[in-house]
Each structure stands twice: as structure tokens, then as C-alpha cells.
Scaffold this active site. Structure first.
Site, PDB file in Angstrom:
ATOM      1  N   GLY A 277       0.767  -1.245   0.000  1.00 48.59           N
ATOM      2  CA  GLY A 277       0.000   0.000   0.000  1.00 48.59           C
ATOM      3  C   GLY A 277       0.793   1.287   0.000  1.00 48.59           C
TER       4      GLY A 277
ATOM      5  N   GLU B 298       3.684   3.937   6.067  1.00 54.61           N
ATOM      6  CA  GLU B 298       2.520   3.082   5.831  1.00 54.61           C
ATOM      7  C   GLU B 298       1.456   3.858   5.060  1.00 54.61           C
ATOM      8  OE1 GLU B 298       1.015   0.434   5.552  1.00 54.61           O
ATOM      9  OE2 GLU B 298       0.955  -0.831   7.327  1.00 54.61           O
ATOM     10  N   ASP B 299       0.590   3.113   4.376  1.00 58.31           N
ATOM     11  CA  ASP B 299      -0.498   3.770   3.659  1.00 58.31           C
ATOM     12  C   ASP B 299      -1.579   4.265   4.617  1.00 58.31           C
ATOM     13  OD1 ASP B 299      -1.253   1.169   4.291  1.00 58.31           O
ATOM     14  OD2 ASP B 299      -2.176   0.740   2.360  1.00 58.31           O
TER      15      ASP B 299
ATOM     16  N   ASP C 216      -5.661   1.968  10.256  1.00 56.28           N
ATOM     17  CA  ASP C 216      -7.111   1.836  10.375  1.00 56.28           C
ATOM     18  C   ASP C 216      -7.414   1.475  11.835  1.00 56.28           C
ATOM     19  OD1 ASP C 216      -9.781   1.435   9.847  1.00 56.28           O
ATOM     20  OD2 ASP C 216      -9.524  -0.478   8.850  1.00 56.28           O
TER      21      ASP C 216
ATOM     22  N   PHE D 224     -14.328   3.498   3.707  1.00 56.07           N
ATOM     23  CA  PHE D 224     -13.348   2.833   2.863  1.00 56.07           C
ATOM     24  C   PHE D 224     -12.909   3.743   1.708  1.00 56.07           C
ATOM     25  CE2 PHE D 224     -11.564  -0.302   0.010  1.00 56.07           C
ATOM     26  CZ  PHE D 224     -10.854  -1.088   0.900  1.00 56.07           C
TER      27      PHE D 224
ATOM     28  N   ARG E 212      -5.240   0.916  -6.939  1.00 52.28           N
ATOM     29  CA  ARG E 212      -3.985   1.487  -6.416  1.00 52.28           C
ATOM     30  C   ARG E 212      -3.416   2.564  -7.334  1.00 52.28           C
ATOM     31  NH1 ARG E 212      -2.292  -1.812  -2.142  1.00 52.28           N
ATOM     32  NH2 ARG E 212      -2.601  -4.050  -2.397  1.00 52.28           N
TER      33      ARG E 212
HETATM   34  P1  IMP Z   1      -5.138  -1.922  10.383  1.00 50.91           P
HETATM   35  O1  IMP Z   1      -6.588  -2.138  10.728  1.00 50.91           O
HETATM   36  O2  IMP Z   1      -4.637  -0.621  10.934  1.00 50.91           O
HETATM   37  O3  IMP Z   1      -4.307  -3.090  10.798  1.00 50.91           O
HETATM   38  O4  IMP Z   1      -5.048  -1.803   8.798  1.00 50.91           O
HETATM   39  C1  IMP Z   1      -4.891  -2.968   8.035  1.00 50.91           C
HETATM   40  C2  IMP Z   1      -4.813  -2.729   6.558  1.00 50.91           C
HETATM   41  O5  IMP Z   1      -6.144  -2.629   6.072  1.00 50.91           O
HETATM   42  C3  IMP Z   1      -4.124  -1.497   6.032  1.00 50.91           C
HETATM   43  O6  IMP Z   1      -2.724  -1.601   5.959  1.00 50.91           O
HETATM   44  C4  IMP Z   1      -4.720  -1.423   4.625  1.00 50.91           C
HETATM   45  O7  IMP Z   1      -4.016  -2.281   3.765  1.00 50.91           O
HETATM   46  C5  IMP Z   1      -6.121  -1.948   4.857  1.00 50.91           C
HETATM   47  N1  IMP Z   1      -7.107  -0.849   4.887  1.00 50.91           N
HETATM   48  C6  IMP Z   1      -7.714  -0.305   5.967  1.00 50.91           C
HETATM   49  N2  IMP Z   1      -8.580   0.654   5.619  1.00 50.91           N
HETATM   50  C7  IMP Z   1      -8.513   0.735   4.259  1.00 50.91           C
HETATM   51  C8  IMP Z   1      -9.178   1.555   3.274  1.00 50.91           C
HETATM   52  O8  IMP Z   1     -10.025   2.434   3.566  1.00 50.91           O
HETATM   53  N3  IMP Z   1      -8.849   1.327   1.975  1.00 50.91           N
HETATM   54  C9  IMP Z   1      -7.930   0.386   1.598  1.00 50.91           C
HETATM   55  N4  IMP Z   1      -7.286  -0.400   2.476  1.00 50.91           N
HETATM   56  C10 IMP Z   1      -7.582  -0.231   3.789  1.00 50.91           C
HETATM   57 MG    MG Z   2      -1.211  -1.805   4.147  1.00 49.30          MG
END
Ligand code: IMP
Ligand code: MG
Length: 177
Positions: free
Chosen positions: A46, A100-101, A104, A153, A166
Site C-alpha cells: 500500500g 505506511e499507507d 485503520d 473505505f 492502487r
Molecule cells: P489496520 O486495521 O490498521 O491493521 O489496517 C490494516 C490494513 O487494512 C491497512 O494496511 C490497509 O491495507 C487496509 N485498509 C484499511 N482501511 C482501508 C481503506 O479504507 N482502503 C484500503 N485499504 C484499507
Molecule cells: Mg497496508
């Protein structure tokens, strides 16, 4: 409006706004890390576009490397373990900026940070393109955040929906159904 797979997304943050904000983050990093030669660690997939844009705006000496995260089930006491694949650099005594992208829930980052700290870097900070403060469930905090967004999202600028989206230069948000 655009369609990715079965879902409809609407324009949310333009590439011009993104460019401006990435420049601002880079300026903060330039000021804070002058003379420190930080190692930027981009988390694939990402972050590759954000990391590339941010890196090109750095005017200080800096290195970059990319890692991929693989998660597997640890013991019941360790929970889910996240290991970094492709991390070959010696982090000892280095200033690390993880890129990081998105943060969440924060689960990925909180599971991965110990991996970095085990290698005894001098400092660790996190630069993230997006955070969703309402979705945060783990105790992680980014040091450099481009945009704080609502808990919806998004796709584009490196972020995907099931593998697609992407390559969109702007960021799009899921349209209310
Ligand atoms: P975490 O919940 O912080 O562990 O995020 C896990 C992963 O979910 C991130 O690294 C993204 O790859 C993906 N992700 C979370 N929210 C989004 C979104 O709104 N769009 C695309 N990918 C997402
Ligand atoms: Mg990611």
C-alpha cells in the site's frame, strides 16, 4: 464517480491536495532529520506510491528500503505475530521512519512495531498517509500524518479495494449505498 469491482467511489482528496500535503510532511522530516541519515522503511504494497512521493521531496541524506508484512498465529500469549519479509538492513543505531499507507484499527502497526524495536534502532517514528481516528483500536500513534479521515473505505494513491484502484492518482471514498 468511478467503479472498482462492484462498488462506486466518489472523488475525495485530489492529487494536488495530496502533493501539497506530502510536501509539508517532507519539510517536517527534512527539518527533524537533518544530519541523521534516516532509513525510510516502506511497508508494501500500500505505501509504495506515498513512500516514493515523500522520498523524492526529501532534501536530506536518507536511505529507503521496502518490507512486506506476513502475519501468522503465534501462541495464545503472543497472539498474532507479524514478521517483516525483506528486512535486511542493520537497524542498530539507525533512525527509522516507517512509512505506511493507512492506520485503520492500528492492529498491523502494533503487531509489527516490536519487530523493529527488537533490532535496537536509535529511534523509530511512523509516517502515514491516512489515519481513521474513529476506527483506532490499538495503542499506536503516527508521528507524521498526511490526512485524518472519517471511518469509510477509500481507494487510490496506493490503496486498493481487493487488488484494484492502487493506480488512481487521486483518493476516492466509498459512496453511500
Ligand atoms: P489496520 O486495521 O490498521 O491493521 O489496517 C490494516 C490494513 O487494512 C491497512 O494496511 C490497509 O491495507 C487496509 N485498509 C484499511 N482501511 C482501508 C481503506 O479504507 N482502503 C484500503 N485499504 C484499507
Ligand atoms: Mg497496508
Amino acid at each position: 464517480m468511478i467503479r472498482v469491482h462492484d462498488k462506486v467511489f466518489i472523488p475525495f482528496i485530489s492529487k494536488t491536495e495530496i502533493q501539497k500535503r506530502v510536501h509539508e510532511l517532507a519539510e517536517m522530516i527534512n527539518a527533524e532529520y537533518a544530519g541523521k541519515k534516516p532509513l525510510i522503511l516502506g511497508v508494501l504494497n500500500g505505501s509504495f506510491i506515498f513512500a516514493a512521493d515523500l522520498f523524492r521531496e526529501l532534501t536530506i541524506d536518507a536511505e529507503i528500503s521496502f518490507i512486506k508484512l506476513a502475519s501468522y498465529k503465534g501462541t495464545s500469549s503472543t497472539g498474532n505475530v507479524v514478521t517483516a519479509i525483506g528486512l535486511e538492513e542493520d537497524l542498530h543505531g539507525r533512525h527509522i521512519i516507517i512509512v505506511e499507507d493507512i492506520i485503520d484499527t492500528g492492529k498491523t502497526m502494533s503487531a509489527f512495531l516490536p519487530e523493529i524495536h527488537h533490532r535496537h534502532p536509535e529511534s523509530v517514528k511512523i509516517a502515514v498517509f491516512l489515519t481513521k481516528p474513529e476506527a483506532l483500536q490499538y495503542d499506536v500513534k503516527a508521528d507524521f500524518t498526511a490526512f485524518r479521515i472519517e471511518d469509510k473505505f477509500v481507494v487510490g494513491y496506493g490503496l486498493d479495494y481487493d487488488g484494484l484502484g492502487r493506480n488512481l492518482p487521486d483518493l476516492y471514498i466509498l459512496k453511500d449505498q
